[in-house]
Scaffold this motif. Sequence first.
Motif, PDB file in Angstrom:
ATOM      1  N   VAL B 257      -2.941  -6.278  -0.165  1.00  0.00           N
ATOM      2  CA  VAL B 257      -3.768  -5.543  -1.127  1.00  0.00           C
ATOM      3  C   VAL B 257      -4.242  -6.525  -2.201  1.00  0.00           C
ATOM      4  O   VAL B 257      -3.421  -7.242  -2.783  1.00  0.00           O
ATOM      5  N   PRO B 258      -5.552  -6.576  -2.437  1.00  0.00           N
ATOM      6  CA  PRO B 258      -6.100  -7.583  -3.370  1.00  0.00           C
ATOM      7  C   PRO B 258      -5.873  -7.201  -4.829  1.00  0.00           C
ATOM      8  O   PRO B 258      -6.823  -7.055  -5.591  1.00  0.00           O
ATOM      9  N   ASP B 259      -4.627  -7.028  -5.196  1.00  0.00           N
ATOM     10  CA  ASP B 259      -4.300  -6.608  -6.557  1.00  0.00           C
ATOM     11  C   ASP B 259      -2.953  -7.203  -6.948  1.00  0.00           C
ATOM     12  O   ASP B 259      -1.905  -6.694  -6.559  1.00  0.00           O
ATOM     13  N   PRO B 260      -2.979  -8.303  -7.738  1.00  0.00           N
ATOM     14  CA  PRO B 260      -1.717  -8.964  -8.114  1.00  0.00           C
ATOM     15  C   PRO B 260      -0.812  -8.061  -8.950  1.00  0.00           C
ATOM     16  O   PRO B 260       0.397  -8.282  -9.013  1.00  0.00           O
ATOM     17  N   ALA B 261      -1.389  -7.040  -9.562  1.00  0.00           N
ATOM     18  CA  ALA B 261      -0.586  -6.157 -10.423  1.00  0.00           C
ATOM     19  C   ALA B 261       0.099  -5.047  -9.640  1.00  0.00           C
ATOM     20  O   ALA B 261       0.873  -4.269 -10.199  1.00  0.00           O
ATOM     21  N   LEU B 262      -0.203  -4.959  -8.346  1.00  0.00           N
ATOM     22  CA  LEU B 262       0.368  -3.867  -7.554  1.00  0.00           C
ATOM     23  C   LEU B 262       1.887  -4.002  -7.448  1.00  0.00           C
ATOM     24  O   LEU B 262       2.383  -5.052  -7.043  1.00  0.00           O
ATOM     25  N   ALA B 263       2.609  -2.962  -7.816  1.00  0.00           N
ATOM     26  CA  ALA B 263       4.074  -3.004  -7.733  1.00  0.00           C
ATOM     27  C   ALA B 263       4.619  -1.593  -7.610  1.00  0.00           C
ATOM     28  O   ALA B 263       4.099  -0.654  -8.223  1.00  0.00           O
ATOM     29  N   TRP B 264       5.649  -1.453  -6.805  1.00  0.00           N
ATOM     30  CA  TRP B 264       6.288  -0.141  -6.647  1.00  0.00           C
ATOM     31  C   TRP B 264       7.028   0.215  -7.927  1.00  0.00           C
ATOM     32  O   TRP B 264       7.751  -0.606  -8.493  1.00  0.00           O
ATOM     33  N   ASN B 265       6.828   1.398  -8.394  1.00  0.00           N
ATOM     34  CA  ASN B 265       7.503   1.863  -9.604  1.00  0.00           C
ATOM     35  C   ASN B 265       8.489   2.958  -9.197  1.00  0.00           C
ATOM     36  O   ASN B 265       8.100   4.089  -8.921  1.00  0.00           O
TER      37      ASN B 265
END
Lengths: 93, 327
Positions: B257-265
């Motif tokens: 996914v082209p999103d470095p901020a993507l993270a499971w919360n």
Amino acid sequence: MSDWPLWEVFVRSKGGMAHRHVGSVHAPDPRIALRHARDTYTRRMEGVSLWVVPSASIVASDPGDDEAMFDPAADKVYRHPTFYDIPEGITHI
Amino acid sequence: MYTTELGKTRNVASTEDAEKLAAFEARVAADEFIEPKDWMPEAYRRTLTRQISQHAHSEIVGMLPEGNWIGRAPSLRRKAILLAKVQDEAGHGLYLYSAAETLGTSREEMIEALHSGKAKYSTIFNYPTLTWADIGAIGWLVDGAAIMNQVPLQRTSYGPYARAMVRVCKEESFHQRQGYEICMAMMAGSDDQRRMMQDAFNRWWWPSLMMFGPPDDNSPNTAQSMRWRIKRETNDELRQKFVDITVPQAEAIGLTVPDPALAWNEEKGGYDFGEIDWEEFYAVVRGEGPVARERITARRKAWEDGAWVRDAAAAHARKRSRKQEAA
């Protein structure tokens, strides 16, 4: 004496559903057609709305043309989602 | 396919019978369906006409990016599938125009509004389809986002719209699965194919998230539309759902996914994701999308080139009815 004109009757079974064809009635005018339709087809709370349409206004496909009309869809199974194999473990698709 | 509600509603002081209005609001609040001949407030009629016609326009314009690849599909199988999908989009446009017409606006007026640029359609279709991998990405992501939006609309308060959505949703599942199948095939292919797929994914990811419309705090019509059951979930709620189910699908086939901020919360039980470029979104809404002009030019040309067919059909009908009269 000749029959009154024929009317096709459509009933909406409950709010939000489409009207479905249930049968027909004879009546001399649209108002009486509606009343006959009510008395004939909705005596047991079958619906919340009625349509009557002069039968003569219905244009129907010819059963003799069924093959030409509907067979072309038969060999297009790829129009159905089940045609595509999605591996196990992949969900919501 | 799908459209967000893009226009801004003016708040018109209602001079209509307050009693009728109260009864209407109560019916809608009780999840009853409103039908064409029922009384409805003018603002409801206007908002729905705009929303359904924008949705219809989106289906019609949505044929263009994919139609672009029918002649270049990599196999006969893919070509037949893509053709069937694009044909479905045309059908969806027709269901929706018919639903909108029940509110009293003619087909001609709606088409004129599209061609003159007055009417909006989903921003997503103003992006180009550069490679075959884009066709996979569209089916999977764009139709996936559309499904996410359209499923709740099956319970929208306006009967004809809700019923059109039932038909559309039933057909949409094939669209998403054929798209994902293309993505799977590309990702199981050569390095070049995988690169091509990742590139398409990178380009379609953010525009797909934008399909859900502006963030809730900048979506002034949401409250009214929710109250009228024209909208059943907010833009941000739907967007979050989409991210949560799509990320695992991407990872399962090896896409990043082209999103470095993507993270499971863990706490919210969903993904956190990066800021959407809303400047880009509003620019595309204003008609500055990469291929916006091309799309409308193509629509107008199709309409104008088809004029002789419409004329011929009308002339033929006239001739037949004259013959019948004479007989």
